[in-house]
Design an enzyme around this catalytic site. Structure first.
Site, PDB file in Angstrom:
ATOM      1  N   GLU A 114     -48.756  21.888  -6.008  1.00 46.32           N
ATOM      2  CA  GLU A 114     -47.816  20.904  -5.494  1.00 46.32           C
ATOM      3  C   GLU A 114     -46.467  21.552  -5.220  1.00 46.32           C
ATOM      4  OE1 GLU A 114     -45.773  16.768  -7.227  1.00 46.32           O
ATOM      5  OE2 GLU A 114     -46.960  18.097  -8.526  1.00 46.32           O
ATOM      6  N   ASP A 118     -41.915  31.874 -20.925  1.00 50.25           N
ATOM      7  CA  ASP A 118     -41.048  32.740 -20.121  1.00 50.25           C
ATOM      8  C   ASP A 118     -39.894  31.897 -19.586  1.00 50.25           C
ATOM      9  OD1 ASP A 118     -40.118  34.969 -18.794  1.00 50.25           O
ATOM     10  OD2 ASP A 118     -41.484  34.772 -17.106  1.00 50.25           O
TER      11      ASP A 118
END
Length: 325
Positions: free
Chosen positions: A129, A235
């Site tokens: 998306e 991260d």
């Protein structure tokens, strides 16, 4: 590796910080499809409309990212990685799904990942998306609250629900392999799956001596606290954070189930404000020894930057190890 909030499409980079030697690529529209045609063939076959335009929004040493427009007016986000098999994007896809399943953050939906059939040296791609972050308004307090809720969510994954640390697949942290085999002991996982592999990869005898000393006494930093598996982005720095409208979003993960405090290992280039931490710790109180453990979690990411980008990160690694040992 570079901050991306100012770009119209931010969810495109993996692992790193502006100080790294990563190369930026200015967004540009092209009529000739530069990404591998296998990715667009999948979109046209399975999502039902012809690809008419792409915009290259980033390029790194391990992947390139594109915004893709189709004839029916829809927009998708595509990443390709030449010379890397689909394991890299499988890890990303499963990580996005694990975070999505917590119903706490705005996470991009993944449509498909797979090999780049016909690529000369092999490769893979992922289609997801497209999130429009151009007009998003990121509120740090809301980000902190949502992140705490994500960490508090009961894992759907059976191993994590049973108290184990890891992830169903290995993945990558930036371009570095990240092993995620399940373990029941967090300290052992942190030592054997995170710190020691990075120290060995660095190949520096001084860092290794200090690292082995730290690892031999690692459990002392976790005395008196309970560590439960939380789904971690893995991260989390400023380039992997944005907002869709008023709703915070995080993307480009290196997910695994681990100690919630490990999420702050990239805080040195995340830009978290006092409001962020206040909202987070309202839901997950700060435990004794937090600052010392934060140094350990930062060490993992500094070592990874040393291995990815070179000696400019050596002094940070050495300084942390000296303080901890």
């Amino acid at each position: 590796m570079l901050a991306t909030q100012k770009l119209p499409t931010a969810h495109q980079r993996r692992g790193g910080c502006p100080a790294g030697s990563q190369r930026a690529t200015r967004a540009r529209c092209v009529r000739v499809m530069a990404a591998h045609p296998a990715a667009y063939a999948w979109i046209e076959e399975h999502l039902g409309s012809k690809v008419v335009k792409e915009s290259l929004v980033s390029s790194s040493g391990w992947s390139s990212a594109y915004v893709v427009d189709t004839q029916d007016g829809k927009r998708y986000f595509v990443k390709t990685a030449l010379g890397r098999d689909e394991a890299m994007f499988k890890g990303e896809a499963l990580g996005l799904q694990a975070m999505y399943d917590t119903n706490t953050m705005r996470i991009p939906k993944v449509f498909h990942y797979g090999p780049l059939a016909g690529a000369g040296r092999g490769g893979s791609f992922i289609v997801m998306e497209h999130l429009d972050m151009a007009r998003g308004r990121l509120a740090m307090r809301e980000l902190g609250r949502r992140l705490a809720l994500m960490h508090l969510a009961v894992p759907k994954e059976e191993h994590a629900a049973a108290g184990q640390f890891g992830f169903p697949v290995d993945n990558t942290i930036g371009g570095t392999p990240q092993a995620n085999g399940w373990m029941s002991d967090w300290v052992v996982f942190l030592r054997d799956r995170r710190l020691m592999p990075q120290l060995k990869m660095a190949g520096d005898s001084r860092l290794m001596r200090m690292g082995e000393k730290l690892c031999s006494n690692l459990s002392s930093h976790f005395e008196g606290i309970e560590v439960k598996p939380s789904i971690l982005h893995g991260d989390l720095w400023s380039g992997n954070i944005g907002a869709v409208g008023e709703e915070p979003t995080i993307f480009d993960p290196a997910c695994y189930y681990g100690h919630h405090e490990a999420e702050f290992g990239m805080s040195w280039c995340a830009g978290f404000s006092p409001d962020f931490y206040a909202a987070y710790h309202e839901l997950i109180p700060c435990a004794p020894g937090f600052e010392q453990r934060a140094e350990i979690y930062r060490l993992y990411h500094y070592l990874n930057h040393l291995n990815l980008f070179g000696d400019s990160y050596y002094s940070q690694c050495a300084s942390i190890l000296q303080r901890l040992t």
